[in-house]
Design a protein around this motif. Sequence first.
Motif, PDB file in Angstrom:
ATOM      1  N   THR A  24       0.827  -1.206   0.000  1.00  0.00           N
ATOM      2  CA  THR A  24       0.000   0.000   0.000  1.00  0.00           C
ATOM      3  C   THR A  24       0.859   1.252   0.000  1.00  0.00           C
ATOM      4  O   THR A  24       0.531   2.252  -0.652  1.00  0.00           O
ATOM      5  N   LEU A  25       1.982   1.228   0.729  1.00  0.00           N
ATOM      6  CA  LEU A  25       2.862   2.392   0.803  1.00  0.00           C
ATOM      7  C   LEU A  25       3.416   2.777  -0.564  1.00  0.00           C
ATOM      8  O   LEU A  25       3.771   3.937  -0.791  1.00  0.00           O
ATOM      9  N   GLN A  26       3.519   1.807  -1.462  1.00  0.00           N
ATOM     10  CA  GLN A  26       4.077   2.071  -2.785  1.00  0.00           C
ATOM     11  C   GLN A  26       3.034   2.588  -3.776  1.00  0.00           C
ATOM     12  O   GLN A  26       3.374   2.939  -4.896  1.00  0.00           O
ATOM     13  N   ASP A  27       1.793   2.635  -3.348  1.00  0.00           N
ATOM     14  CA  ASP A  27       0.720   3.151  -4.200  1.00  0.00           C
ATOM     15  C   ASP A  27       0.752   4.679  -4.175  1.00  0.00           C
ATOM     16  O   ASP A  27       0.756   5.302  -3.112  1.00  0.00           O
ATOM     17  N   THR A  28       0.790   5.287  -5.360  1.00  0.00           N
ATOM     18  CA  THR A  28       0.866   6.741  -5.443  1.00  0.00           C
ATOM     19  C   THR A  28      -0.290   7.416  -4.717  1.00  0.00           C
ATOM     20  O   THR A  28      -0.107   8.440  -4.039  1.00  0.00           O
ATOM     21  N   MET A  29      -1.485   6.856  -4.824  1.00  0.00           N
ATOM     22  CA  MET A  29      -2.648   7.470  -4.191  1.00  0.00           C
ATOM     23  C   MET A  29      -2.534   7.475  -2.672  1.00  0.00           C
ATOM     24  O   MET A  29      -3.156   8.311  -2.002  1.00  0.00           O
ATOM     25  N   PHE A  30      -1.742   6.571  -2.124  1.00  0.00           N
ATOM     26  CA  PHE A  30      -1.592   6.513  -0.673  1.00  0.00           C
ATOM     27  C   PHE A  30      -0.781   7.699  -0.151  1.00  0.00           C
ATOM     28  O   PHE A  30      -0.771   7.966   1.046  1.00  0.00           O
ATOM     29  N   LEU A  31      -0.118   8.411  -1.051  1.00  0.00           N
ATOM     30  CA  LEU A  31       0.624   9.597  -0.635  1.00  0.00           C
ATOM     31  C   LEU A  31      -0.308  10.653  -0.047  1.00  0.00           C
ATOM     32  O   LEU A  31       0.106  11.471   0.770  1.00  0.00           O
ATOM     33  N   PHE A  32      -1.572  10.638  -0.455  1.00  0.00           N
ATOM     34  CA  PHE A  32      -2.533  11.580   0.108  1.00  0.00           C
ATOM     35  C   PHE A  32      -2.841  11.249   1.563  1.00  0.00           C
ATOM     36  O   PHE A  32      -3.207  12.120   2.350  1.00  0.00           O
ATOM     37  N   VAL A  33      -2.680   9.989   1.936  1.00  0.00           N
ATOM     38  CA  VAL A  33      -2.834   9.583   3.337  1.00  0.00           C
ATOM     39  C   VAL A  33      -1.571   9.945   4.114  1.00  0.00           C
ATOM     40  O   VAL A  33      -1.633  10.514   5.206  1.00  0.00           O
ATOM     41  N   ILE A  34      -0.426   9.642   3.537  1.00  0.00           N
ATOM     42  CA  ILE A  34       0.846   9.947   4.196  1.00  0.00           C
ATOM     43  C   ILE A  34       1.000  11.455   4.400  1.00  0.00           C
ATOM     44  O   ILE A  34       1.504  11.913   5.425  1.00  0.00           O
ATOM     45  N   GLY A  35       0.530  12.234   3.421  1.00  0.00           N
ATOM     46  CA  GLY A  35       0.672  13.688   3.507  1.00  0.00           C
ATOM     47  C   GLY A  35      -0.427  14.374   4.283  1.00  0.00           C
ATOM     48  O   GLY A  35      -0.485  15.614   4.308  1.00  0.00           O
ATOM     49  N   ALA A  36      -1.275  13.590   4.932  1.00  0.00           N
ATOM     50  CA  ALA A  36      -2.385  14.189   5.681  1.00  0.00           C
ATOM     51  C   ALA A  36      -1.905  15.080   6.817  1.00  0.00           C
ATOM     52  O   ALA A  36      -2.644  15.963   7.264  1.00  0.00           O
ATOM     53  N   HIS A  37      -0.663  14.864   7.277  1.00  0.00           N
ATOM     54  CA  HIS A  37      -0.171  15.670   8.399  1.00  0.00           C
ATOM     55  C   HIS A  37      -0.017  17.139   8.030  1.00  0.00           C
ATOM     56  O   HIS A  37       0.090  17.998   8.916  1.00  0.00           O
ATOM     57  N   PHE A  38      -0.023  17.460   6.730  1.00  0.00           N
ATOM     58  CA  PHE A  38       0.041  18.867   6.345  1.00  0.00           C
ATOM     59  C   PHE A  38      -1.228  19.616   6.725  1.00  0.00           C
ATOM     60  O   PHE A  38      -1.245  20.849   6.712  1.00  0.00           O
ATOM     61  N   ALA A  39      -2.289  18.877   7.034  1.00  0.00           N
ATOM     62  CA  ALA A  39      -3.507  19.531   7.506  1.00  0.00           C
ATOM     63  C   ALA A  39      -3.231  20.353   8.763  1.00  0.00           C
ATOM     64  O   ALA A  39      -3.909  21.358   9.017  1.00  0.00           O
ATOM     65  N   VAL A  40      -2.241  19.931   9.537  1.00  0.00           N
ATOM     66  CA  VAL A  40      -1.871  20.690  10.741  1.00  0.00           C
ATOM     67  C   VAL A  40      -1.451  22.104  10.359  1.00  0.00           C
ATOM     68  O   VAL A  40      -1.812  23.075  11.037  1.00  0.00           O
ATOM     69  N   ASP A  41      -0.710  22.230   9.268  1.00  0.00           N
ATOM     70  CA  ASP A  41      -0.253  23.553   8.849  1.00  0.00           C
ATOM     71  C   ASP A  41      -1.413  24.412   8.352  1.00  0.00           C
ATOM     72  O   ASP A  41      -1.338  25.646   8.409  1.00  0.00           O
ATOM     73  N   THR A  42      -2.474  23.772   7.873  1.00  0.00           N
ATOM     74  CA  THR A  42      -3.675  24.533   7.532  1.00  0.00           C
ATOM     75  C   THR A  42      -4.224  25.235   8.762  1.00  0.00           C
ATOM     76  O   THR A  42      -4.624  26.402   8.711  1.00  0.00           O
ATOM     77  N   PHE A  43      -4.214  24.527   9.893  1.00  0.00           N
ATOM     78  CA  PHE A  43      -4.703  25.123  11.136  1.00  0.00           C
ATOM     79  C   PHE A  43      -3.774  26.234  11.624  1.00  0.00           C
ATOM     80  O   PHE A  43      -4.237  27.223  12.202  1.00  0.00           O
ATOM     81  N   PHE A  44      -2.477  26.087  11.396  1.00  0.00           N
ATOM     82  CA  PHE A  44      -1.562  27.161  11.768  1.00  0.00           C
ATOM     83  C   PHE A  44      -1.820  28.409  10.921  1.00  0.00           C
ATOM     84  O   PHE A  44      -1.753  29.542  11.419  1.00  0.00           O
TER      85      PHE A  44
END
Length: 325
Positions: A24-44
């Motif tokens: 699953t980690l090698q699936d390009t679409m899963f990068l949207f899950v891995i990159g979900a932590h950028f949502a924190v910067d939205t709150f900042f």
Amino acid sequence: MYDKLISSLLCAAVLDNILHASKTLQDTMFLFVIGAHFAVDTFFVMSGVLVTYLTLKRLEKGEGRTVSWWLHFYFHRWWRLTPILAYTILMYVTLYFRLTGGPVYTFDSSAPHDCQNNWWTNMLYIQNFYPLESGDKCFSWTWYLACDMQLFILSPLIIGLLYKSRRIGVPVVAFLILACMGITFGISYSYELPATIFGAATSDKATPDVDYIYMKPYTRAPAYLVGMLLGYGFTCMKKRRVHLHRGFICLGWAIAVAIAMTVILGLNKQYAELGSYYASNTMRSFYNATARFGWALSMAWVIWACHTGNGGAYSHTYISTLTNN
């Protein structure tokens, strides 16, 4: 016998999930899950917008001229957050471990002990700095509250500069953004950190970036400062709605989406060739230094476009309601 069978089946299911995870980690679409932590910067970004916009509006009304006003400014923030945080820690230390369980459930028995020793760091909002190791922190996931509080404490200095002089305030904010990005680059390069909190270190001396940059205010400050500039821009606007050429609006949205997708999909090769490819230390450090800033810029466009009526009718209504409360 029945309990043992259930436990065996559950363990087999967990193992199957683990084996499937590497694919699953090698699936390009899963990068949207891995990159979900950028949502924190939205709150900042949102925090920076609101604290600047709302405070400047109050300063324009003649408030903020006494020490007691600013003491209330800080105390109000602390009082909004701290009682419920203290209550949550108390429940976690005394009752939580008595209410959980299951055939494959594991509980870190040291976690309540960490809170018994270090609860006071949460009350002071310094848990993102002390204890040094994330494994020793009480409620380590509350690092966001600490980081946001620290940036909030410093915000009046920047708001004051913006209020007194745009020619001084804006360049100072720009310099601080570049300085924080430089600090992040230097730390990432020195410790050879991975380009993601889910990545593997490439050197024996390297450690996951959580303790070094992920939780730290100097890493998150660029997003907060972008929000402050946006909040200042809203304050200077005489009209809420801004009519722009449709081509310019489309270009702005295209650039914002392109930046956000670059931030999320920029690690595609690292995950597509998991275990066999590592970006250079310079490239990883550059990504760590710029990714959150890039994400903040794209979110700033979304907020600005929606606030000025260039993001659709419903979004304009939502943003207007948000900034008026």
